[in-house]
Scaffold this active site. Structure first.
Site, PDB file in Angstrom:
ATOM      1  N   THR A  16       0.819  -1.265   0.074  1.00  0.00           N
ATOM      2  CA  THR A  16      -0.132   0.016  -0.172  1.00  0.00           C
ATOM      3  C   THR A  16       0.870   1.092  -0.065  1.00  0.00           C
ATOM      4  O   THR A  16       0.598   2.283  -0.532  1.00  0.00           O
ATOM      5  CB  THR A  16      -1.030  -0.097   1.297  1.00  0.00           C
ATOM      6  OG1 THR A  16      -1.963  -0.968   1.008  1.00  0.00           O
ATOM      7  CG2 THR A  16      -1.608   1.227   1.334  1.00  0.00           C
ATOM      8  N   ASP A  60       1.231  -6.515  -4.327  1.00  0.00           N
ATOM      9  CA  ASP A  60       0.157  -6.404  -3.250  1.00  0.00           C
ATOM     10  C   ASP A  60       0.428  -7.574  -2.161  1.00  0.00           C
ATOM     11  O   ASP A  60       0.603  -8.718  -2.523  1.00  0.00           O
ATOM     12  CB  ASP A  60      -1.235  -6.542  -3.690  1.00  0.00           C
ATOM     13  CG  ASP A  60      -2.298  -6.167  -2.525  1.00  0.00           C
ATOM     14  OD1 ASP A  60      -2.191  -6.749  -1.397  1.00  0.00           O
ATOM     15  OD2 ASP A  60      -3.248  -5.531  -2.712  1.00  0.00           O
ATOM     16  N   SER A  61       0.926  -7.178  -0.774  1.00  0.00           N
ATOM     17  CA  SER A  61       1.270  -8.303  -0.030  1.00  0.00           C
ATOM     18  C   SER A  61       0.216  -9.491   0.095  1.00  0.00           C
ATOM     19  O   SER A  61       0.608 -10.501   0.587  1.00  0.00           O
ATOM     20  CB  SER A  61       1.976  -7.753   1.230  1.00  0.00           C
ATOM     21  OG  SER A  61       0.628  -7.444   2.211  1.00  0.00           O
ATOM     22  N   THR A  94       0.890  -4.431   4.169  1.00  0.00           N
ATOM     23  CA  THR A  94       0.737  -4.964   5.490  1.00  0.00           C
ATOM     24  C   THR A  94       0.076  -6.026   5.908  1.00  0.00           C
ATOM     25  O   THR A  94       0.166  -6.663   6.963  1.00  0.00           O
ATOM     26  CB  THR A  94      -0.068  -3.702   6.121  1.00  0.00           C
ATOM     27  OG1 THR A  94      -1.539  -3.474   5.649  1.00  0.00           O
ATOM     28  CG2 THR A  94       0.637  -2.191   6.346  1.00  0.00           C
ATOM     29  N   ASP A  95      -0.485  -6.696   4.934  1.00  0.00           N
ATOM     30  CA  ASP A  95      -1.473  -7.742   4.984  1.00  0.00           C
ATOM     31  C   ASP A  95      -0.572  -8.971   5.457  1.00  0.00           C
ATOM     32  O   ASP A  95      -1.161  -9.759   6.282  1.00  0.00           O
ATOM     33  CB  ASP A  95      -2.239  -8.212   3.739  1.00  0.00           C
ATOM     34  CG  ASP A  95      -3.509  -7.268   3.602  1.00  0.00           C
ATOM     35  OD1 ASP A  95      -3.966  -6.685   4.516  1.00  0.00           O
ATOM     36  OD2 ASP A  95      -3.988  -7.301   2.461  1.00  0.00           O
ATOM     37  N   GLN A 263      -4.522 -21.140  19.678  1.00  0.00           N
ATOM     38  CA  GLN A 263      -5.354 -20.363  19.051  1.00  0.00           C
ATOM     39  C   GLN A 263      -5.432 -18.866  19.653  1.00  0.00           C
ATOM     40  O   GLN A 263      -5.839 -18.138  19.187  1.00  0.00           O
ATOM     41  CB  GLN A 263      -6.718 -21.026  18.764  1.00  0.00           C
ATOM     42  CG  GLN A 263      -6.840 -21.997  17.988  1.00  0.00           C
ATOM     43  CD  GLN A 263      -8.116 -22.726  17.821  1.00  0.00           C
ATOM     44  OE1 GLN A 263      -9.081 -22.197  18.252  1.00  0.00           O
ATOM     45  NE2 GLN A 263      -8.143 -23.932  16.945  1.00  0.00           N
ATOM     46  N   CYS A 264      -5.185 -18.924  20.980  1.00  0.00           N
ATOM     47  CA  CYS A 264      -5.484 -17.841  21.793  1.00  0.00           C
ATOM     48  C   CYS A 264      -4.147 -16.755  21.729  1.00  0.00           C
ATOM     49  O   CYS A 264      -3.242 -17.255  21.733  1.00  0.00           O
ATOM     50  CB  CYS A 264      -5.528 -18.216  23.304  1.00  0.00           C
ATOM     51  SG  CYS A 264      -6.950 -19.501  23.718  1.00  0.00           S
TER      52      CYS A 264
END
Length: 327
Positions: A16, A60-61, A94-95, A263-264
């Site tokens: 971006t 684009d990442s 950033t993705d 996952q937390c």
């Protein structure tokens, strides 16, 4: 502290920060070096001398793949070993910025040259954009000698490359480090130099009610060399499902590395707390402690790319190599 930076390599991958509008929407665009130099003319110093390099094609990442991690690592290593830079500023979308930061933390584990990643939530030139503050703020952090290893600079904050995740998509403070609850044990062994020798296939499998043996077998059949299981809580999963456990045990017996993270967001794997955790451990899973998904994925990828066998990967995955397990 690092010494003052005299030869900074700005490595532009797209994202971006340098995008411009097209008929289809925002897209990566060349010509960002000229825009940087024009903007720098109005920036207060001191700023390091820099050269600019584009990786082609600009991305684009969201299109970033593990092969691009290898290309970035190779480009950075070559520039450093040839004496063309004493620091690197990598501009990235950033993705998947946190994934690349984590992967490079391990692929460049032995490199003494600091590597700092940054990007932007809004393109440079847009009203109220964070692009120039992030970019020139990163340069100043390097110039001040604040960067060691692979780090990420965003919204005025310097973050650990192997402890960071993107948590928001609608604000400038999009990135944060995983919480640290205790320090990881210091590794007394010399960690390996992880020079890529071969491609590696690492697959993430989030656990959810309904996951079973079929998913495990399908991923193994697809060629996965490692399965990263995102377990519940402290490292639990459906250990009462005999077919699921047997599929894991069979995969491990075939040489597939089986690793577990929580996952937390603030979770930590401790298989011994619940029987449903120790059941996964007994099937061949190793603990990623409190590693993030990005760090665990990048670490497995780097270890496997370096040609390490299953036992060696398991050995080093469980040891803190650059602060990734300090939680």
């Amino acid at each position: 502290m690092n010494e003052s930076i005299d030869r900074l390599l700005v490595l532009y991958t797209g994202g971006t920060i340098g995008m411009q509008q097209s008929a289809a929407g925002l897209m990566p665009a060349s010509g960002f070096e000229t825009r940087m130099r024009e903007q720098q003319a109005g920036e207060p110093g001191p700023l390091p001398n820099w050269t600019f390099q584009e990786l082609q094609p600009l991305l684009d990442s969201a299109d970033m793949q593990p092969r691009h991690w290898l290309e970035m690592a190779r480009t950075i290593r070559e520039a450093a070993t040839q004496g063309r830079c004493d620091a690197v500023l990598l501009l990235h979308g950033t993705d998947t910025l946190a994934y690349s930061a984590a992967a490079l933390s391990f692929l460049l584990l032995d490199l003494e040259v600091p590597v700092l990643l940054t990007g932007a939530m809004l393109p440079a030139g847009s009203e109220g954009s964070d692009a120039w503050p992030n970019l020139f703020g990163a340069m100043r952090a390097l110039q001040a000698g604040r960067v060691k290893g692979v780090r990420l600079f965003f919204n005025g904050v310097l973050l650990h490359g192997a402890r960071v995740s993107k948590l928001r998509s609608d604000a400038f403070d999009a990135f944060a480090e995983a919480p640290r609850k205790r320090s990881a044990a210091v590794v007394s062994e010399r960690p390996p130099v992880l020079l890529p020798q071969q491609p590696a296939e690492v697959v993430v499998l989030p656990l959810y009610p309904g996951v079973g043996a079929a998913q495990v077998r399908a991923l193994v059949a697809s060629g996965a060399q490692a399965l990263l299981l995102e377990c519940y809580g402290s490292g639990t999963g459906p250990a009462g499902d005999a077919d699921f456990v047997e599929a894991l045990r069979t995969a491990h017996g075939q040489g597939v590395v089986l690793a577990a993270i929580s996952q937390c967001p603030g979770g930590h794997v401790d298989f011994g707390v619940y029987a449903t955790g120790s059941g996964l451990r007994d099937a061949g899973l190793i603990s990623g402690g409190g590693m993030t998904r990005e760090a665990a994925l990048g670490k497995l990828f780097a270890l496997l790319c370096a040609g390490l066998d299953q036992h060696q990967v398991e050995h080093w995955f469980c040891r803190d190599l650059c602060g990734e397990m300090a939680d």
